[in-house]
Design a protein around this motif. Structure first.
Motif, PDB file in Angstrom:
ATOM      1  N   LEU A  40       0.805  -1.220   0.000  1.00 55.12           N
ATOM      2  CA  LEU A  40       0.000   0.000   0.000  1.00 55.12           C
ATOM      3  C   LEU A  40       0.838   1.269   0.000  1.00 55.12           C
ATOM      4  O   LEU A  40       0.298   2.358  -0.201  1.00 55.12           O
ATOM      5  N   ARG A  41       2.141   1.160   0.185  1.00 51.25           N
ATOM      6  CA  ARG A  41       3.010   2.345   0.174  1.00 51.25           C
ATOM      7  C   ARG A  41       3.433   2.758  -1.234  1.00 51.25           C
ATOM      8  O   ARG A  41       3.961   3.848  -1.418  1.00 51.25           O
ATOM      9  N   MET A  42       3.239   1.882  -2.190  1.00 49.10           N
ATOM     10  CA  MET A  42       3.609   2.208  -3.568  1.00 49.10           C
ATOM     11  C   MET A  42       2.684   3.298  -4.103  1.00 49.10           C
ATOM     12  O   MET A  42       1.541   3.416  -3.670  1.00 49.10           O
ATOM     13  N   PRO A  43       3.153   4.089  -5.065  1.00 44.36           N
ATOM     14  CA  PRO A  43       2.306   5.127  -5.649  1.00 44.36           C
ATOM     15  C   PRO A  43       1.089   4.519  -6.354  1.00 44.36           C
ATOM     16  O   PRO A  43       1.142   3.385  -6.849  1.00 44.36           O
ATOM     17  N   LEU A  44       0.028   5.270  -6.387  1.00 45.04           N
ATOM     18  CA  LEU A  44      -1.177   4.832  -7.095  1.00 45.04           C
ATOM     19  C   LEU A  44      -0.970   4.952  -8.593  1.00 45.04           C
ATOM     20  O   LEU A  44      -0.277   5.858  -9.066  1.00 45.04           O
ATOM     21  N   LEU A  45      -1.580   4.054  -9.331  1.00 49.19           N
ATOM     22  CA  LEU A  45      -1.661   4.180 -10.786  1.00 49.19           C
ATOM     23  C   LEU A  45      -2.993   4.835 -11.100  1.00 49.19           C
ATOM     24  O   LEU A  45      -3.997   4.564 -10.435  1.00 49.19           O
ATOM     25  N   HIS A  46      -3.028   5.671 -12.126  1.00 45.85           N
ATOM     26  CA  HIS A  46      -4.267   6.358 -12.495  1.00 45.85           C
ATOM     27  C   HIS A  46      -4.614   6.051 -13.949  1.00 45.85           C
ATOM     28  O   HIS A  46      -3.741   6.060 -14.811  1.00 45.85           O
ATOM     29  N   PHE A  47      -5.886   5.764 -14.185  1.00 46.60           N
ATOM     30  CA  PHE A  47      -6.398   5.515 -15.518  1.00 46.60           C
ATOM     31  C   PHE A  47      -7.678   6.306 -15.700  1.00 46.60           C
ATOM     32  O   PHE A  47      -8.489   6.398 -14.786  1.00 46.60           O
ATOM     33  N   SER A  48      -7.873   6.824 -16.910  1.00 49.04           N
ATOM     34  CA  SER A  48      -9.169   7.429 -17.211  1.00 49.04           C
ATOM     35  C   SER A  48     -10.154   6.287 -17.473  1.00 49.04           C
ATOM     36  O   SER A  48      -9.744   5.145 -17.730  1.00 49.04           O
ATOM     37  N   PRO A  49     -11.455   6.560 -17.418  1.00 44.77           N
ATOM     38  CA  PRO A  49     -12.443   5.488 -17.572  1.00 44.77           C
ATOM     39  C   PRO A  49     -12.355   4.719 -18.893  1.00 44.77           C
ATOM     40  O   PRO A  49     -12.531   3.507 -18.900  1.00 44.77           O
ATOM     41  N   ALA A  50     -12.069   5.393 -20.007  1.00 48.42           N
ATOM     42  CA  ALA A  50     -12.049   4.695 -21.308  1.00 48.42           C
ATOM     43  C   ALA A  50     -10.983   3.598 -21.376  1.00 48.42           C
ATOM     44  O   ALA A  50     -11.300   2.446 -21.695  1.00 48.42           O
ATOM     45  N   PRO A  51      -9.705   3.887 -21.089  1.00 46.50           N
ATOM     46  CA  PRO A  51      -8.705   2.808 -21.128  1.00 46.50           C
ATOM     47  C   PRO A  51      -8.975   1.707 -20.103  1.00 46.50           C
ATOM     48  O   PRO A  51      -8.713   0.534 -20.366  1.00 46.50           O
ATOM     49  N   TRP A  52      -9.495   2.070 -18.949  1.00 44.50           N
ATOM     50  CA  TRP A  52      -9.829   1.065 -17.939  1.00 44.50           C
ATOM     51  C   TRP A  52     -10.913   0.139 -18.472  1.00 44.50           C
ATOM     52  O   TRP A  52     -10.865  -1.075 -18.284  1.00 44.50           O
TER      53      TRP A  52
END
Length: 68
Positions: A40-52
Motif C-alpha cells: 500500500l506504500r507504492m504510488p497509485l496508478l491512475h487511468f481514465s475510464p475509457a482505457p480502464w
C-alpha cells in the motif's frame, strides 16, 4: 498531479483468499486509482475510464497480454 482517491478502495470478488490483488477507487477528477493490496506504500496508478474499460473488456474476452 493526479488526485487522491475519494471513494473507498474495493477489490474483485474473484480475488484470492490471501487478498493478493489490485484495488480500485474513484478520484475527484473522475479517473480510477489502482493500488497493489500487498504494498500500500507504492504510488497509485491512475487511468481514465475509457482505457480502464478497454482493459476490463479484454480480460472478460480472455485476452490477457502478449503481442497482437
Amino acid at each position: 498531479m493526479k488526485s487522491e482517491a475519494v471513494t473507498p478502495f474495493h477489490k474483485s470478488s474473484f480475488s484470492d483468499q490471501q487478498g493478493d490483488c489490485l484495488e480500485v477507487a474513484l478520484t475527484a477528477d473522475h479517473s480510477l486509482a489502482i493500488r497493489d493490496s500487498k504494498n500500500l506504500r507504492m504510488p497509485l496508478l491512475h487511468f481514465s475510464p475509457a482505457p480502464w474499460g478497454v482493459f476490463l473488456s479484454s480480460l472478460r474476452a480472455g485476452r490477457r497480454g502478449g503481442a497482437a
